[in-house]
Design an enzyme around this catalytic site. Structure first.
Site, short mmCIF file in Angstrom:
data_model
loop_
_atom_site.label_atom_id
_atom_site.label_comp_id
_atom_site.label_asym_id
_atom_site.label_seq_id
_atom_site.Cartn_x
_atom_site.Cartn_y
_atom_site.Cartn_z
N ASP A 93 100.88 78.36 50.12
CA ASP A 93 99.65 78.49 49.35
C ASP A 93 99.88 78.42 47.84
O ASP A 93 99.25 79.14 47.08
CB ASP A 93 99.01 79.85 49.68
CG ASP A 93 97.49 79.73 49.71
OD1 ASP A 93 96.99 78.63 49.52
OD2 ASP A 93 96.83 80.76 49.91
N CYS A 120 80.28 65.75 66.54
CA CYS A 120 79.89 67.14 66.23
C CYS A 120 79.66 67.32 64.72
O CYS A 120 80.39 66.76 63.90
CB CYS A 120 81.01 68.08 66.70
SG CYS A 120 80.71 69.80 66.28
N CYS A 171 84.84 83.48 53.87
CA CYS A 171 83.73 83.14 54.76
C CYS A 171 84.32 82.38 55.95
O CYS A 171 85.13 81.48 55.75
CB CYS A 171 82.73 82.27 54.00
SG CYS A 171 81.48 81.47 55.04
N CYS A 208 82.05 78.35 59.10
CA CYS A 208 82.30 76.98 59.57
C CYS A 208 83.46 76.92 60.57
O CYS A 208 83.67 75.89 61.21
CB CYS A 208 82.51 76.02 58.40
SG CYS A 208 83.80 76.51 57.28
N CYS A 219 82.90 76.36 65.27
CA CYS A 219 83.62 75.17 65.74
C CYS A 219 83.96 75.27 67.23
O CYS A 219 84.62 76.22 67.65
CB CYS A 219 84.89 74.98 64.92
SG CYS A 219 85.83 73.55 65.45
FE1 SF4 Z 1 82.45 70.26 64.94
FE2 SF4 Z 1 84.57 71.78 64.44
FE3 SF4 Z 1 84.59 69.24 63.71
FE4 SF4 Z 1 83.01 70.94 62.45
S1 SF4 Z 1 85.24 70.96 62.49
S2 SF4 Z 1 82.46 68.93 63.17
S3 SF4 Z 1 82.41 72.32 64.08
S4 SF4 Z 1 84.50 69.99 65.79
FE1 SF4 Z 2 81.40 79.29 54.46
FE2 SF4 Z 2 82.59 77.09 55.32
FE3 SF4 Z 2 80.29 76.91 54.06
FE4 SF4 Z 2 82.43 77.58 52.68
S1 SF4 Z 2 82.08 75.64 53.71
S2 SF4 Z 2 80.40 78.56 52.59
S3 SF4 Z 2 83.59 78.75 54.20
S4 SF4 Z 2 80.64 77.90 56.02
#
Ligand code: SF4
Ligand code: SF4
Length: 394
Positions: free
Chosen positions: A147, A204, A253, A256, A260
């Site tokens: 990192d 997706c 966060c 996302c 998935c």
């Molecule tokens: Fe779908 Fe996961 Fe790809 Fe996002 S990262 S498009 S949620 S498969």
């Molecule tokens: Fe949350 Fe992912 Fe959106 Fe950033 S991109 S605000 S980590 S859902």
């Protein structure tokens, strides 16, 4: 004359191929869940993408500014020949999470900040890997990175076959999902490369649809300036439009990643040091506002969430209290508004009181308006007052 007996005509595996195999077999015992190898070829395609990203204003500001450093693997001494990418899997679920209840509201740390600081965990894993290689190749040159923002972790991991790059910008391993920490080591040993994963997101778009702030501006393209994960780590004033979207997130966060499908049912709790302490990962909000620096270190110092210090977490706790709209937080938020020396905290308290509403909140805002010297805070107080005096929020 006796003819020697040959059971196989296959040549012995070349030295680096067999060392690679040995390393892969030992990975688990070194605390590494996945390991992949790639060449030290520059990531040429990436440089333009990074430049475009920067030009659009999407960088977080935490990145290494030199794009050559980020895309051209190099060693301080010796010639870089290959890169070893490692992944360590972490938990996505907490056993018996404490409940957030009226009067006892709780915030949440992103999973990447649960348990022991992952920088230390990865660094130690890479040190064990270095020692393992050094025993077999005493003059090897190795440089490990965790990192540092120098090489782009995701591009390295992808090319080394750890996983594919998802539309949510995470590396998704077919086996571990995206609940993995990534680290890498550059070496002068010419390990033969692995092949990248061919899986992908397909059609997706769940992560893009679920992002609360629209920070995923396209597949695999993140505007860090709008991403809650980044915003929770900043130290200044937060834009009021983002405050309502932060919810009770104190650091990072996971939205996302949670949505998935590749993460469905994936929860890794075999590294004991990465298991969450529920009172740290989902802490009560009000006591956070009273922490001294020493107490903050004691409570959060072992977590990756502590790297920016106390202020961002306290500011986010104020915002979370506003988002809960729990009137029992008004006295404490009024105290922050009237007494905290940090304008960012007072500005957040003004917004939070405006969000909670009620006579006591309005009285505190009006009182603060009489003496507030900071222009930005005064502006926020003015908006909070209009909100409090206007129609009640749904
Ligand atoms: Fe779908 Fe996961 Fe790809 Fe996002 S990262 S498009 S949620 S498969
Ligand atoms: Fe949350 Fe992912 Fe959106 Fe950033 S991109 S605000 S980590 S859902």
């Amino acid at each position: 004359m006796n003819t020697p007996e040959y059971t196989s005509y296959a040549p012995p595996p070349p030295r680096w191929e067999s060392l690679k195999k040995e390393i892969k077999e030992a990975a688990q015992t070194l605390g590494i869940d996945d390991i992949g190898f790639t060449t030290a070829e520059p990531f040429l395609f990436l440089k333009n993408l990074l430049q475009e990203h920067r030009d659009k204003g999407y960088d977080s500001g935490f990145e290494e500014p030199d794009l050559d450093k980020r895309t051209i693997p190099a060693l301080r001494e010796g010639e870089a020949k290959s890169i070893i990418a490692i992944a360590v899997a972490y938990p996505s679920k907490m056993d018996n999470p404490p409940k957030s209840e009226p009067g006892e509201r709780r915030g949440i740390l992103a999973r990447s900040a649960w348990g022991r600081d992952y920088h230390l965990v990865l660094r130690e894993a890479l040190e064990r890997l270095e020692a393992f290689i050094r025993q077999r190749v005493p003059d090897a040159v190795m440089e490990s990175m965790v990192d540092t923002g120098v090489l782009v972790d995701r591009a390295v991991a992808e090319r080394a076959g750890i996983g594919f790059s998802g539309k949510n910008c995470a590396v998704i391993s077919p086996k571990w999902g995206s609940w993995i920490y990534l680290g890498e080591m550059i070496t002068n040993i010419p390990f033969p490369p692995d092949t990248p994963v061919t899986e992908g997101c397909g059609t997706c778009t769940k992560c893009i649809d679920a992002c609360p702030t629209g920070a995923l501006v396209g597949p695999g393209e993140l505007n860090a300036q709008a991403c809650i994960s980044y915003l929770t780590q900043t130290k200044g004033f937060l834009d009021e439009t983002y405050m309502a979207k932060i919810g009770n997130r104190l650091y990072g966060c996971d939205t996302c990643q949670i949505v998935c499908p590749h993460n469905r049912g994936k929860n890794w709790n075999h590294h004991e040091e990465l298991l969450p302490d529920p009172e740290q990962a989902k802490p009560l909000l009000l006591p956070i506002l009273d922490l001294s620096n020493r107490e903050f270190k004691e409570k959060f110092g072992s977590s990756a969430a502590a790297w920016r210090g106390k202020k961002p977490i306290q500011r986010n706790a104020v915002i979370a209290l506003g988002n809960f709209k729990d009137a029992s937080a008004v006295p404490k938020l009024s105290e922050v508004l009237l007494r905290d020396p940090r304008p960012e905290l007072r500005g957040a308290a003004a917004w939070a009181l405006g969000a909670i509403g009620g006579e006591a909140a309005l009285a505190a805002v009006e009182l603060a308006l009489e003496s507030e010297q900071d222009e930005e805070v005064a502006g926020r107080l003015g908006r909070a007052k209009s909100r409090l005096a206007g129609p009640i929020d749904p």
